[in-house]
Scaffold this motif. Structure first.
Motif, PDB file in Angstrom:
ATOM      1  N   PHE A 174      -7.223   8.920   4.650  1.00 46.15           N
ATOM      2  CA  PHE A 174      -5.980  10.115   4.654  1.00 46.15           C
ATOM      3  C   PHE A 174      -4.714   9.839   3.769  1.00 46.15           C
ATOM      4  CE2 PHE A 174      -2.512  11.910   7.155  1.00 46.15           C
ATOM      5  CZ  PHE A 174      -2.715  13.132   7.138  1.00 46.15           C
ATOM      6  N   LYS A 175      -4.290   8.677   3.889  1.00 46.86           N
ATOM      7  CA  LYS A 175      -3.120   8.380   3.192  1.00 46.86           C
ATOM      8  C   LYS A 175      -3.221   8.672   1.717  1.00 46.86           C
ATOM      9  CE  LYS A 175      -0.916   5.030   6.160  1.00 46.86           C
ATOM     10  NZ  LYS A 175      -0.505   3.487   6.088  1.00 46.86           N
ATOM     11  N   GLU A 176      -4.504   8.322   1.087  1.00 51.12           N
ATOM     12  CA  GLU A 176      -4.730   8.672  -0.141  1.00 51.12           C
ATOM     13  C   GLU A 176      -4.725   9.847  -0.612  1.00 51.12           C
ATOM     14  OE1 GLU A 176      -8.184   6.361  -1.020  1.00 51.12           O
ATOM     15  OE2 GLU A 176      -7.164   4.224  -1.041  1.00 51.12           O
TER      16      GLU A 176
ATOM     17  N   HIS B  77      -2.098  14.488  -2.963  1.00 51.01           N
ATOM     18  CA  HIS B  77      -1.921  16.161  -2.873  1.00 51.01           C
ATOM     19  C   HIS B  77      -3.059  16.630  -2.794  1.00 51.01           C
ATOM     20  CE1 HIS B  77       2.395  15.379  -3.415  1.00 51.01           C
ATOM     21  NE2 HIS B  77       2.219  14.888  -4.580  1.00 51.01           N
ATOM     22  N   VAL B  78      -4.210  15.998  -2.083  1.00 56.99           N
ATOM     23  CA  VAL B  78      -5.627  16.828  -1.914  1.00 56.99           C
ATOM     24  C   VAL B  78      -5.774  17.059  -0.469  1.00 56.99           C
ATOM     25  CG1 VAL B  78      -8.104  16.229  -2.212  1.00 56.99           C
ATOM     26  CG2 VAL B  78      -6.318  15.482  -4.118  1.00 56.99           C
ATOM     27  N   SER B  79      -6.279  18.223  -0.160  1.00 54.98           N
ATOM     28  CA  SER B  79      -6.562  18.536   1.173  1.00 54.98           C
ATOM     29  C   SER B  79      -7.983  18.435   1.571  1.00 54.98           C
ATOM     30  CB  SER B  79      -6.322  20.014   1.256  1.00 54.98           C
ATOM     31  OG  SER B  79      -6.454  20.542   2.436  1.00 54.98           O
TER      32      SER B  79
ATOM     33  N   PHE C  25       5.872   6.966  10.673  1.00 58.92           N
ATOM     34  CA  PHE C  25       6.029   8.444  10.920  1.00 58.92           C
ATOM     35  C   PHE C  25       5.900   9.318   9.709  1.00 58.92           C
ATOM     36  CE2 PHE C  25       8.898   6.107  14.053  1.00 58.92           C
ATOM     37  CZ  PHE C  25       8.187   6.604  14.933  1.00 58.92           C
ATOM     38  N   ASP C  26       6.161   8.772   8.541  1.00 59.49           N
ATOM     39  CA  ASP C  26       6.075   9.929   7.402  1.00 59.49           C
ATOM     40  C   ASP C  26       4.521  10.476   7.442  1.00 59.49           C
ATOM     41  OD1 ASP C  26       8.303   9.400   6.517  1.00 59.49           O
ATOM     42  OD2 ASP C  26       7.885   7.635   5.312  1.00 59.49           O
ATOM     43  N   TYR C  27       3.416   9.727   7.324  1.00 64.12           N
ATOM     44  CA  TYR C  27       2.025  10.196   7.247  1.00 64.12           C
ATOM     45  C   TYR C  27       1.869  10.861   8.595  1.00 64.12           C
ATOM     46  CZ  TYR C  27       1.430   7.733   2.975  1.00 64.12           C
ATOM     47  OH  TYR C  27       1.547   7.265   1.714  1.00 64.12           O
ATOM     48  N   LEU C  28       2.526  10.268   9.880  1.00 61.40           N
ATOM     49  CA  LEU C  28       2.086  11.053  11.295  1.00 61.40           C
ATOM     50  C   LEU C  28       2.393  12.273  11.236  1.00 61.40           C
ATOM     51  CD1 LEU C  28       1.278  10.223  14.163  1.00 61.40           C
ATOM     52  CD2 LEU C  28       3.711   9.641  14.602  1.00 61.40           C
TER      53      LEU C  28
END
Length: 465
Positions: free
Chosen positions: A15-17, A22-24, A45-48
């Protein structure tokens, strides 16, 4: 289980990668729950925030992801936003047990818990067999002093899921804070009868006995906790404490050492071993363990003062003070260390050094009020009347008027009277009463001795508005 955890980690990494690239990518609802839970657990929190927003956008009818948003707000102390989100959820979705529980968690943080039991009973109507709700309502009932009903809900939760024993300590905190020691004994006795293989129930019983000074019973309860789980370092530590209270220092040392062997970062056990050796008259062993304590925590005050006391007993008072001053230089904001050091600076020739140490602390503070309040109360409690007199006399002149605590003249007056300097005391008290009469109750609260002075009572009556 290990493979499951590794797959969770891989899912989060993927998910982070994908976010960084910028890939959905598509994740089903269960996968998003795993990703969010993992990110919550490490406060990422950034990724959360991204995961929660994407999950909400994809699964608009799933209230669980909206509740994750509430959890994130709470963890970031965005309490107003958390409350607003809960209000929106309530308007858009049918209530769930999780919704009611989240409201209770937030209300406890906001100290608005008058409706908690009502909310949790609504949750129980939806999910009457859910152990989380029973455990939480048990805790809320305990705070309301409804001990018997609280006990029944906790029993239900433990019967459904024994792992709730790991959270029983929150009940102990309440019992101790409120000094409900007899009720704690009844509560944990009942739990040990029903769940004799749950170590935490015996641990709670051990605490209950220790609060009631029943140390032999406390030791037996802690030993039974260890039969359920022999790696409970705190149980060994508390057995050591019970033996210490019974003045059986050799036995105490044995259990403190066992506690430290389980948790090698536990400097409190080492410091307590040192205390035991000191009371046994074994200065060398005591010094060794105080130094081992400082190897782990160089700022542990009990060890610092312990070493200073040993040096003082060996007629090395200058060395003791040098040791304190070096320790204090590393932690000049430590008021506890400063106050514990006062006993080493009772001679006139040491006064300048003492004020230098105090100034190091004052330089760290913007407001002096609390510092001088604690200094006054500590000096009275330890009968450091002469030191108190000289310190408050000095700082009454040394501190500029705008920075001077409102109670300064009262503190100075108190130590004048308690050191038989009545004329100075009357002058200081008159100044204090004239400028801040209402604070005379705080002045009298310093020591019951103050109310025995006729001059003090007379002046308080004379200056009454």
């Amino acid at each position: 289980m290990k493979e499951f955890e590794e797959s969770d980690n891989q899912l989060v990494t993927d998910f982070k990668e994908s976010v960084d690239a910028h890939v959905s990518k598509y994740y089903d609802a269960e996968e998003y729950e795993i990703i969010i839970e993992e990110l919550l657990s490490v406060f990422d929190f950034d990724y959360l925030d991204i995961a929660i927003e994407r999950a909400i956008d994809m699964y608009k009818q799933n209230a669980a992801f909206r509740l994750y948003k509430v959890k994130a707000h709470i963890l970031k102390f965005e309490l107003d936003l958390a409350e607003e989100e809960l209000d929106r959820i309530e308007g858009e979705f049918e209530p769930t047990p999780e919704f009611y529980m989240e409201k209770v968690y937030l209300s406890n943080i906001l100290n608005r818990n008058e409706d908690n039991i009502k909310l949790l009973k609504k949750a129980l109507q939806i999910a009457p067999n859910e152990p989380d709700i029973h455990f939480l309502i048990g805790f809320e009932l305990l705070k309301k002093k409804n001990f018997s009903e609280a006990l029944e809900h906790v029993k239900f939760a433990l019967d459904k899921d024994i792992t709730f024993e790991e959270q029983l300590s929150i009940f102990s905190f309440v019992f101790e804070e409120e000094k409900w020691y007899d009720q704690a004994l009844v509560f944990y006795s009942a739990l040990t009868e029903e769940f004799p293989f749950a170590g935490a129930t015996w641990f709670g019983l051990g605490l209950s006995y220790s609060w009631l000074d029943r140390y032999e019973d406390s030791i037996e309860a802690y030993k039974l906790a260890l039969t359920c789980d022999n790696d409970i370092a705190t149980a060994n530590f508390n057995i050591g404490n019970s033996y210490f209270e019974m003045k059986q220092y050799e036995n105490a040392i044995e259990y403190y050492k066992e506690a430290h062997s389980i948790d090698t970062g536990d400097f409190h056990s080492l410091s307590n071993i040192a205390d035991c050796y000191s009371l046994l008259g074994k200065a060398k062993e005591s010094m060794d363990y105080y130094r081992k304590t400082l190897d782990i925590n160089p700022n542990h005050n009990e060890a610092i003062i312990g070493i200073a006391h040993i040096l003082q007993k060996e007629n090395k008072e200058d060395e003791a003070r040098i040791f304190i001053e070096k320790a204090f230089a590393n932690s000049p904001q430590d008021m506890d260390l400063l106050f514990q050091s006062l006993a080493f600076y009772t001679e006139d020739e040491q006064f300048e050094t003492l004020t230098n140490l105090i100034n190091l602390t004052l330089n760290q503070l913007e407001n002096y009020e609390d510092f001088f309040k604690y200094l006054a109360h500590f000096s009275v409690a330890n009968e450091f009347y002469e030191i108190g007199y000289y310190l408050f006399d000095f700082y009454n002149l040394d501190i500029e008027e705008e920075a001077k605590p409102e109670m300064m003249s009262y503190y100075r007056a108190a130590f004048c009277f308690m050191t038989n300097r009545a004329d100075e005391g009357k002058e200081a008290l008159s100044d204090a009463l004239l400028t801040n009469y209402e604070a005379h109750t705080d002045f009298l609260a310093l020591s019951p001795v103050l109310e025995t002075y006729d001059d003090i009572i007379y002046l308080i009556q004379q200056y009454q508005p």
